[in-house]
Structures are given as C-alpha cells and as structure tokens.
Motif scaffolding. Structure first.
Motif, PDB file in Angstrom:
ATOM      1  N   ARG A   2     -14.161  86.665  11.586  1.00 27.85           N
ATOM      2  CA  ARG A   2     -16.035  86.873  11.645  1.00 27.85           C
ATOM      3  C   ARG A   2     -16.035  88.206  13.220  1.00 27.85           C
ATOM      4  NH1 ARG A   2     -18.252  82.074  12.850  1.00 27.85           N
ATOM      5  NH2 ARG A   2     -16.808  80.034  12.508  1.00 27.85           N
ATOM      6  N   VAL A   8     -21.201  83.788   9.642  1.00 28.03           N
ATOM      7  CA  VAL A   8     -19.743  83.380   9.254  1.00 28.03           C
ATOM      8  C   VAL A   8     -20.109  82.307   9.026  1.00 28.03           C
ATOM      9  CG1 VAL A   8     -17.230  83.054   8.578  1.00 28.03           C
ATOM     10  CG2 VAL A   8     -17.750  85.165   9.516  1.00 28.03           C
ATOM     11  N   CYS A  26     -20.441  84.996   4.185  1.00 29.18           N
ATOM     12  CA  CYS A  26     -19.683  86.259   4.462  1.00 29.18           C
ATOM     13  C   CYS A  26     -21.143  86.778   4.953  1.00 29.18           C
ATOM     14  CB  CYS A  26     -18.547  86.814   5.053  1.00 29.18           C
ATOM     15  SG  CYS A  26     -16.801  85.884   5.576  1.00 29.18           S
TER      16      CYS A  26
END
Length: 39
Positions: A2, A8, A26
């Motif tokens: 993150r 994410v 992602c």
C-alpha cells in the motif's frame, strides 16, 4: 504494497490453484515511486 501503490485490491481466493492463491491488483504507483523520493 500500500505504500508503493495508491490502490491495492485483493481478489477472492483462487481455489483452482494449488495451493490456493490470492491476487493483488496494484494500480497507480505512489508519488514516491514516480519521483524517486518518499511521500
């Protein structure tokens, strides 16, 4: 992850895999990665 990406998302468990797996989606690298410095 993150801190490296702005978004994410974790998928549901992929049971067809052995062993079962999770997929991480992602998106958009964080500003630190784009400019090479920490946010």
């Amino acid at each position: 992850m993150r801190w490296r990406f702005d978004e994410v998302v974790i998928s549901r468990t992929v049971w067809a895999n052995l062993p079962p797996a999770l997929v991480y989606y992602c998106r958009r690298p964080a500003e630190a990665d784009v400019h090479g410095a920490m946010r």
